[in-house]
Motif scaffolding. Sequence first.
Motif, mmCIF file in Angstrom:
data_model
loop_
_atom_site.group_PDB
_atom_site.id
_atom_site.type_symbol
_atom_site.label_atom_id
_atom_site.label_comp_id
_atom_site.label_asym_id
_atom_site.label_seq_id
_atom_site.Cartn_x
_atom_site.Cartn_y
_atom_site.Cartn_z
ATOM 1 N N UNK A 160 1.096 -1.742 0.061
ATOM 2 C CA UNK A 160 -0.172 -0.263 0.372
ATOM 3 C C UNK A 160 0.437 1.403 0.089
ATOM 4 N N UNK A 161 0.461 1.869 -1.496
ATOM 5 C CA UNK A 161 1.643 3.172 -1.018
ATOM 6 C C UNK A 161 1.222 4.387 -0.063
ATOM 7 N N UNK A 162 2.431 4.724 0.735
ATOM 8 C CA UNK A 162 2.741 5.936 1.455
ATOM 9 C C UNK A 162 2.407 6.791 1.000
ATOM 10 N N UNK A 163 1.704 7.944 1.674
ATOM 11 C CA UNK A 163 1.489 9.391 1.017
ATOM 12 C C UNK A 163 1.365 10.173 2.025
ATOM 13 N N UNK A 164 1.617 10.353 3.447
ATOM 14 C CA UNK A 164 1.478 10.888 4.387
ATOM 15 C C UNK A 164 3.265 11.089 4.794
ATOM 16 N N UNK A 165 3.498 12.863 4.304
ATOM 17 C CA UNK A 165 5.411 12.815 4.575
ATOM 18 C C UNK A 165 6.268 12.491 6.477
ATOM 19 N N UNK A 166 5.146 12.618 6.795
ATOM 20 C CA UNK A 166 5.773 12.559 8.139
ATOM 21 C C UNK A 166 5.515 11.132 7.896
ATOM 22 N N UNK A 167 5.073 9.856 8.143
ATOM 23 C CA UNK A 167 5.164 9.138 8.007
ATOM 24 C C UNK A 167 6.357 8.006 6.981
#
Length: 124
Positions: A71-78
Amino acid sequence: MDAVMDRTEIVLWVRHASGRWSARTLWVVVVDGEAYVRSAFGRRGAWYRRVLRHAETEVAVGGVRLPVRLLPVGDPELVRRVSDAYRVKYGLAWPGPVESMNGSEAAATTMRLAQAGQVPQLPA
């Protein structure tokens, strides 16, 4: 998925449109109990492009292949926290490759490993 968490590397199997499978060894890191991977070649990585086209994927662990979803991660902090995890886990032994894995091109391909059929948790 617990078997993936302590691994230095995992073998990701991706099914091609022709039906054949190919394997790619990937570094894996864990953040908040979830496993993450990246494409060392960014969006140019063949396995990454296949995954984005919803190719069937499996992870080989202890001689057994387990179906997974990426699953792609889009949250810059994560994404930043995953970069930190790469630095902590691999940085002393492989500083050059780690900096490459944390570069913007590779970081943009951060994906979370989820068990096949697992419903992703939505942010609150």
